[in-house]
Design a protein around this motif. Structure first.
Motif, short mmCIF file in Angstrom:
data_model
loop_
_atom_site.label_atom_id
_atom_site.label_comp_id
_atom_site.label_asym_id
_atom_site.label_seq_id
_atom_site.Cartn_x
_atom_site.Cartn_y
_atom_site.Cartn_z
N GLY A 259 0.82 -1.22 0.00
CA GLY A 259 0.00 0.00 0.00
C GLY A 259 0.85 1.26 0.00
O GLY A 259 0.52 2.25 -0.68
N HIS A 260 1.92 1.23 0.83
CA HIS A 260 2.82 2.39 0.86
C HIS A 260 3.45 2.62 -0.51
O HIS A 260 3.53 3.76 -0.99
CB HIS A 260 3.89 2.14 1.92
N LEU A 261 3.87 1.54 -1.14
CA LEU A 261 4.47 1.67 -2.47
C LEU A 261 3.47 2.16 -3.49
O LEU A 261 3.80 2.99 -4.36
CB LEU A 261 5.03 0.29 -2.89
N LEU A 262 2.21 1.73 -3.35
CA LEU A 262 1.18 2.17 -4.28
C LEU A 262 0.90 3.67 -4.10
O LEU A 262 0.73 4.40 -5.08
CB LEU A 262 -0.10 1.37 -4.04
N ARG A 263 0.86 4.12 -2.84
CA ARG A 263 0.66 5.55 -2.60
C ARG A 263 1.84 6.38 -3.16
O ARG A 263 1.66 7.48 -3.71
CB ARG A 263 0.51 5.82 -1.10
N LEU A 264 3.03 5.83 -3.04
CA LEU A 264 4.21 6.50 -3.58
C LEU A 264 4.10 6.64 -5.10
O LEU A 264 4.40 7.69 -5.69
CB LEU A 264 5.47 5.73 -3.19
N LEU A 265 3.64 5.57 -5.76
CA LEU A 265 3.44 5.62 -7.22
C LEU A 265 2.38 6.65 -7.59
O LEU A 265 2.50 7.36 -8.58
CB LEU A 265 3.03 4.24 -7.73
N ASN A 266 1.32 6.74 -6.77
CA ASN A 266 0.28 7.75 -7.04
C ASN A 266 0.82 9.17 -6.91
O ASN A 266 0.48 10.06 -7.69
CB ASN A 266 -0.90 7.53 -6.10
N ASP A 267 1.64 9.38 -5.87
CA ASP A 267 2.25 10.70 -5.67
C ASP A 267 3.15 11.09 -6.86
O ASP A 267 3.14 12.22 -7.33
CB ASP A 267 3.07 10.76 -4.38
N ILE A 268 3.93 10.11 -7.34
CA ILE A 268 4.78 10.32 -8.50
C ILE A 268 3.93 10.66 -9.72
O ILE A 268 4.26 11.57 -10.51
CB ILE A 268 5.67 9.11 -8.75
N GLN A 269 2.80 9.94 -9.88
CA GLN A 269 1.92 10.16 -11.02
C GLN A 269 1.32 11.56 -10.96
O GLN A 269 1.24 12.27 -11.97
CB GLN A 269 0.81 9.11 -11.02
N ILE A 270 0.91 12.02 -9.76
CA ILE A 270 0.34 13.37 -9.60
C ILE A 270 1.40 14.43 -9.88
O ILE A 270 1.15 15.44 -10.56
CB ILE A 270 -0.25 13.53 -8.18
N GLY A 271 2.62 14.21 -9.33
CA GLY A 271 3.72 15.17 -9.58
C GLY A 271 4.06 15.26 -11.04
O GLY A 271 4.31 16.35 -11.58
N ARG A 272 4.05 14.16 -11.75
CA ARG A 272 4.33 14.19 -13.20
C ARG A 272 3.27 14.95 -13.97
O ARG A 272 3.54 15.65 -14.93
CB ARG A 272 4.41 12.74 -13.71
N ALA A 273 2.01 14.85 -13.47
CA ALA A 273 0.93 15.54 -14.16
C ALA A 273 1.04 17.06 -14.02
O ALA A 273 0.57 17.80 -14.86
CB ALA A 273 -0.42 15.06 -13.60
N HIS A 274 1.71 17.54 -12.93
CA HIS A 274 1.82 18.97 -12.72
C HIS A 274 3.09 19.55 -13.34
O HIS A 274 3.30 20.78 -13.29
CB HIS A 274 1.84 19.28 -11.22
N VAL A 275 3.93 18.72 -13.91
CA VAL A 275 5.17 19.21 -14.52
C VAL A 275 4.85 19.93 -15.82
O VAL A 275 4.09 19.43 -16.63
CB VAL A 275 6.15 18.05 -14.76
#
Length: 275
Positions: A259-275
């Motif tokens: 779950g922690h790893l999945l949340r980390l992937l989601n955070d990365i995905q959100i950060g990439r979307a704001h780049v």
């Protein structure tokens, strides 16, 4: 005069040979009248000649005054020019130049004067080290230099633009303008354009790198998310079964880490979307 008097005496004798005084006096009187008339005509002619000479002298003085005024206007015009001027005849000899021309090329020691040759002036300027590079003019006697513009850099950092005009007489005129500020502005604009191009290239490079990073993260996110979802689904299924305490602890640890790893992937995905 003696011949004339002798002739008058001869013409005034009677047939007897005696002198006719009345006739002589009459002839002498006529002779003086004639001389007086001739003198008067001569005096009138001389007076007319003197008057004509006076008139011509006055005309000459007026023309000299006009020429002097025109020369002064010409000198004033040369002095008022913003740059240097030099005029040459068809043989390449200096006719006139202004003070700005002398100062611009430090020709004070050379002392250019009418009759100085074009080659002498060019040679002196080159030898005196005024220009950063040697000035070479395609010139031969009887063939004027090429018309147009030249741009020369001086050793003290000035830029001088020379414009050469051909004259119908076979000579030519050169205008010399200090365009240092113009060339500095051009250099600044070119530097600004290069800086803008460099910055744009950096922006494009950064955009390209960000795009590559985003694509990499998207790929990695997809590649990691798929097996991770499978692991999490399997852990959830196992937790719903009867497990030994130690097994349950292990599966819960797997579920929490997943779950922690999945949340980390989601955070990365959100950060990439704001780049």
């Amino acid at each position: 005069m003696h011949k004339m008097l002798s002739r008058q005496l001869a013409d005034s004798r009677k047939e007897s040979g005696d002198l006719d005084m009345d006739a002589l006096l009459d002839r002498v009187s006529q002779m003086y009248d004639t001389c007086d008339k001739n003198r008067e005509r001569t005096e009138r002619s001389i007076a007319l000649m003197v008057e004509e000479l006076d008139e011509r002298h006055r005309d000459l003085q007026a023309r000299e005054a006009e020429m002097s005024l025109q020369n002064q206007h010409f000198k004033d015009a040369l002095a008022s020019l913003g740059g240097g001027l030099a005029m040459y005849d068809a043989n390449g000899r200096l006719i006139v130049c202004n003070d700005q021309y002398v100062r611009m090329y430090q020709l004070g020691k050379f002392g250019p004067k009418p009759g100085s040759t074009f080659e002498e002036l060019i040679d002196y300027r080159n030898k005196s080290g005024v220009f950063k590079n040697l000035v070479v003019e395609e010139y031969s006697e009887g063939s004027p230099p090429r018309a147009g513009k030249r741009l020369h850099e001086t050793c003290d950092g000035r830029w001088i633009e020379v414009t050469l005009f051909l004259l119908g007489s076979g000579g030519w005129v050169t205008l010399h303008e200090d365009v240092t500020e113009r060339e500095k502005n051009i250099a600044l604009r070119e530097a600004a354009v290069k800086e803008a191009q460099f910055r744009r290239e950096q922006e494009l490079r950064a955009e390209s790198e960000n795009k590559a990073k985003s694509e990499f993260l998207a790929t990695m996110s997809h590649e990691i998310r798929t097996p991770l979802n499978a692991v999490l689904g399997l852990a959830t299924t196992l937790l719903e079964t009867s497990l030994a305490p130690e097994q349950r602890l292990a599966v819960e640890a797997i579920d929490q880490s997943g779950g922690h790893l999945l949340r980390l992937l989601n955070d990365i995905q959100i950060g990439r979307a704001h780049v």
